[in-house]
Design an enzyme around this catalytic site. Structure first.
Site, mmCIF file in Angstrom:
data_model
loop_
_atom_site.group_PDB
_atom_site.id
_atom_site.type_symbol
_atom_site.label_atom_id
_atom_site.label_comp_id
_atom_site.label_asym_id
_atom_site.label_seq_id
_atom_site.Cartn_x
_atom_site.Cartn_y
_atom_site.Cartn_z
ATOM 1 N N SER A 55 39.337 12.392 -23.327
ATOM 2 C CA SER A 55 39.754 11.319 -23.356
ATOM 3 C C SER A 55 41.296 12.321 -22.177
ATOM 4 O O SER A 55 41.841 11.256 -21.368
ATOM 5 C CB SER A 55 41.309 11.506 -24.477
ATOM 6 O OG SER A 55 40.017 10.740 -24.999
ATOM 7 N N GLY A 236 39.523 7.912 -25.653
ATOM 8 C CA GLY A 236 39.104 7.875 -24.795
ATOM 9 C C GLY A 236 39.834 8.152 -22.629
ATOM 10 O O GLY A 236 40.654 7.370 -23.734
ATOM 11 N N GLY A 238 41.281 6.728 -19.434
ATOM 12 C CA GLY A 238 41.561 5.148 -18.748
ATOM 13 C C GLY A 238 42.232 4.513 -18.679
ATOM 14 O O GLY A 238 42.987 4.601 -19.744
ATOM 15 N N CYS A 264 42.669 5.974 -30.781
ATOM 16 C CA CYS A 264 43.555 6.466 -29.735
ATOM 17 C C CYS A 264 42.930 5.035 -28.921
ATOM 18 O O CYS A 264 43.517 4.221 -28.824
ATOM 19 C CB CYS A 264 42.739 7.890 -28.975
ATOM 20 S SG CYS A 264 44.168 7.885 -27.680
ATOM 21 N N GLN A 268 43.683 0.534 -28.930
ATOM 22 C CA GLN A 268 44.467 0.025 -27.668
ATOM 23 C C GLN A 268 43.431 -1.351 -27.155
ATOM 24 O O GLN A 268 43.851 -1.647 -27.601
ATOM 25 C CB GLN A 268 44.586 0.607 -26.559
ATOM 26 C CG GLN A 268 45.525 1.642 -26.166
ATOM 27 C CD GLN A 268 45.372 2.930 -25.491
ATOM 28 O OE1 GLN A 268 44.515 3.108 -24.433
ATOM 29 N NE2 GLN A 268 46.031 4.133 -25.401
ATOM 30 N N GLY A 308 48.262 7.961 -22.701
ATOM 31 C CA GLY A 308 48.906 7.567 -21.653
ATOM 32 C C GLY A 308 49.375 6.170 -21.452
ATOM 33 O O GLY A 308 50.058 5.767 -21.086
ATOM 34 N N HIS A 354 45.257 11.188 -32.853
ATOM 35 C CA HIS A 354 43.799 11.790 -33.981
ATOM 36 C C HIS A 354 43.829 12.152 -35.255
ATOM 37 O O HIS A 354 44.339 13.671 -35.675
ATOM 38 C CB HIS A 354 43.923 12.696 -32.820
ATOM 39 C CG HIS A 354 43.287 11.995 -31.116
ATOM 40 N ND1 HIS A 354 42.341 11.962 -31.005
ATOM 41 C CD2 HIS A 354 44.181 11.722 -30.118
ATOM 42 C CE1 HIS A 354 42.229 11.767 -29.657
ATOM 43 N NE2 HIS A 354 43.603 11.343 -29.528
ATOM 44 N N GLU A 356 41.160 13.557 -36.999
ATOM 45 C CA GLU A 356 40.601 14.303 -36.851
ATOM 46 C C GLU A 356 40.847 15.609 -36.245
ATOM 47 O O GLU A 356 40.339 16.347 -37.224
ATOM 48 C CB GLU A 356 39.091 14.113 -36.292
ATOM 49 C CG GLU A 356 39.367 13.745 -34.175
ATOM 50 C CD GLU A 356 40.394 13.431 -33.721
ATOM 51 O OE1 GLU A 356 40.753 13.233 -32.522
ATOM 52 O OE2 GLU A 356 40.861 12.386 -34.417
#
Length: 380
Positions: A55, A236, A238, A264, A268, A308, A354, A356
Site C-alpha cells: 500500500s 492496496g 492508489g 482498506c 473503498q 490516504g 488492518h 491482520e
C-alpha cells in the site's frame, strides 16, 4: 529512481517538498534520487512491515518515532517480497542493531534494495508541516543527485499526483497462488490481490480457510472458478476513484450474495460498489495507534492504519443501496472518518484499517472470525 551505494552514512542529502520547503541531512540506505508522496507514519515499532506493505507504493514515508532501525531486519517479518516505499525518512537511525532475530541492519537492507532515504533531519518539523499543508509530492536527493534547490524543486513538481493514480495492478500478483488452510480445511476464499499483505491470507489460513489469491485484474468468472465460500478484497495503493474494474467485479459478487469481506482499499471498493463516493484525506491515517469504534458493539479498538483516501458515507443514518440497506459500522474517533461498512440485508462488510496487523495491535483480529461466521451461516 536512480541509486548507488557508496558511503551513504556520510553523504549529504536533501529532501525537497513540492511547496518549496527543504530539509538537509545525510543519506540513509541507497544514494541517488527518488520521488513520491510524502506521508508520515506514527508507529513506534513494526517498521519492517511498513516498508514491505504494498500500500506504500510510490510514497515516501516519514517516521515520527525518532529512533528507527533498533531491531534490525530479518527474513521472517516482511509482508511481501520486497520493500515498496519509494523513499524513507528518519531522524536518528540506529548505529547498532540489537535483537536476537536480526540478520542485518536496516540501512544495509535499504541499500541492498536500492531504497533512497535521508536521516538526521527534524522529522517533527516535517510532520507538523505535512499536517498543516497536507500530504504532497517530495523528492530525496543525495550524492551526485544533489543540485541547487530550484532545479530539485522543478523535478519534484514534475512528478504525478497520488490523486488519480491507478496502482493496484503494479503491486499485485501476476499469477494465482494458493495459501493452504492450517489444519482441517473448512472453507475456500477467493482473495482479490490489490496489494495484499502476507499476513492476511495467513490469518485466514489459521481459521481453516484455503485462500486462492487472484490478480487485481481477476474477473467474476475467475473468482467463481475456485468455487469460493467467500470473497475477499485486499488493501492496496492508489486512488479508489480509478478502480472501476474491481468495483464492477465486487458488484457481481454482491449480486450473487456471496459472503464478502474487504480491508482498506477493499473498503473503498465496497463503498463505491454501493454507490458512495471517495475522497482524499488531507494527510491520511498511517500508524498502529488509531482509535476506532465498532458501532455494532460499542467497543473501541486501537488499530493499524495505512490510508490516504476514505469513503464518503453518512454516519447518522442507514442508506439504501442497489444491494439493500447499508450502514457505517466503524468510525475513527480522532476525526470521524468512515472506517467500516456493512450491508444489513446480505453478508458483506469491510473495514478501512488492518485487522491482520502483524506488528500489532491485535484488537481487531475478531473481524476474521466475523467473516468465518458469515460463511458458516451461508452454508447452514
Amino acid at each position: 529512481m536512480t541509486t548507488s551505494t557508496r558511503g551513504a552514512a556520510k553523504t549529504p542529502a536533501v529532501l525537497v517538498l513540492e511547496d518549496g520547503r527543504a530539509f538537509r541531512g545525510r543519506a540513509y540506505g541507497a544514494v541517488g534520487e527518488t520521488f513520491g508522496e510524502a506521508v508520515f507514519s506514527t508507529g513506534m515499532t513494526g517498521y519492517q512491515e511498513t516498508l514491505t506493505d504494498p500500500s506504500y507504493h510510490r510514497q515516501v514515508v516519514v517516521m515520527t518515532a525518532p529512533h528507527v532501525g533498533n531491531t534490525g531486519v530479518n527474513d521472517e517479518d516482511p509482508e511481501s517480497g520486497r520493500i515498496w516505499v519509494s523513499g524513507y525518512v528518519v531522524r536518528d537511525p540506529a548505529r547498532v542493531s540489537s535483537n536476537w532475530r536480526a540478520q542485518r541492519s536496516l540501512d544495509e537492507e535499504l541499500e541492498r534494495q536500492g531504497v533512497v532515504g535521508i536521516s538526521g533531519i527534524d522529522t517533527r518539523a516535517l510532520t507538523r508541516h505535512l499536517r498543516e499543508r497536507g500530504a504532497m509530492r517530495v523528492g530525496i536527493f543525495s550524492g551526485d543527485a544533489v543540485a541547487d534547490e530550484a532545479t530539485l524543486l522543478a523535478k519534484v513538481q514534475a512528478q504525478p499526483q497520488m490523486k488519480g493514480a491507478d496502482l493496484s495492478a503494479e503491486v499485485a500478483t501476476k499469477e494465482t497462488y494458493v495459501v493452504p488452510a492450517i489444519g482441517e480445511k473448512k472453507f475456500t476464499v477467493a482473495a482479490v490481490d490489490l496489494g495484499i499483505k502476507g499476513m492476511t491470507p495467513h490469518r485466514m489460513a489459521e481459521r481453516g480457510i484455503e485462500v486462492h489469491v487472484l490478480p487485481a485484474t481477476a474477473t467474476a468468472e475467475d473468482i467463481y472458478a475456485v468455487d469460493p465460500d467467500g470473497v475477499f478484497f485486499s488493501n492496496g495503493p492508489g486512488d479508489p476513484a480509478t478502480a472501476d474494474g474491481p468495483v464492477a467485479v465486487m458488484q457481481a459478487v454482491l449480486e450473487r450474495k456471496t459472503p464478502l469481506f474487504g480491508i482498506c482499499f477493499g473498503n473503498q471498493i465496497l463503498g463505491r460498489a454501493l454507490g458512495f463516493g471517495t475522497y482524499k484525506l488531507k494527510y491520511g491515517h498511517r500508524g498502529i495507534n488509531q482509535p476506532v469504534q465498532d458501532r455494532t458493539t460499542g467497543k473501541v479498538e486501537v488499530t493499524a492504519h495505512n490510508h490516504g483516501f476514505a469513503v464518503d458515507a453518512p454516519l447518522d443514518k442507514v442508506s439504501d443501496t442497489p444491494f439493500g440497506r447499508a450502514e457505517v459500522s466503524h468510525v475513527c474517533l480522532n476525526d470521524q472518518v468512515v472506517e467500516g461498512l456493512q450491508l444489513l440485508d446480505q453478508p458483506a462488510f469491510s473495514v478501512q484499517y488492518h485487522p491482520e496487523a502483524a506488528a500489532g495491535p491485535h484488537d481487531a483480529a475478531y473481524l476474521f472470525d466475523r467473516f468465518v461466521s458469515l460463511m458458516e451461516a451461508e452454508r447452514a
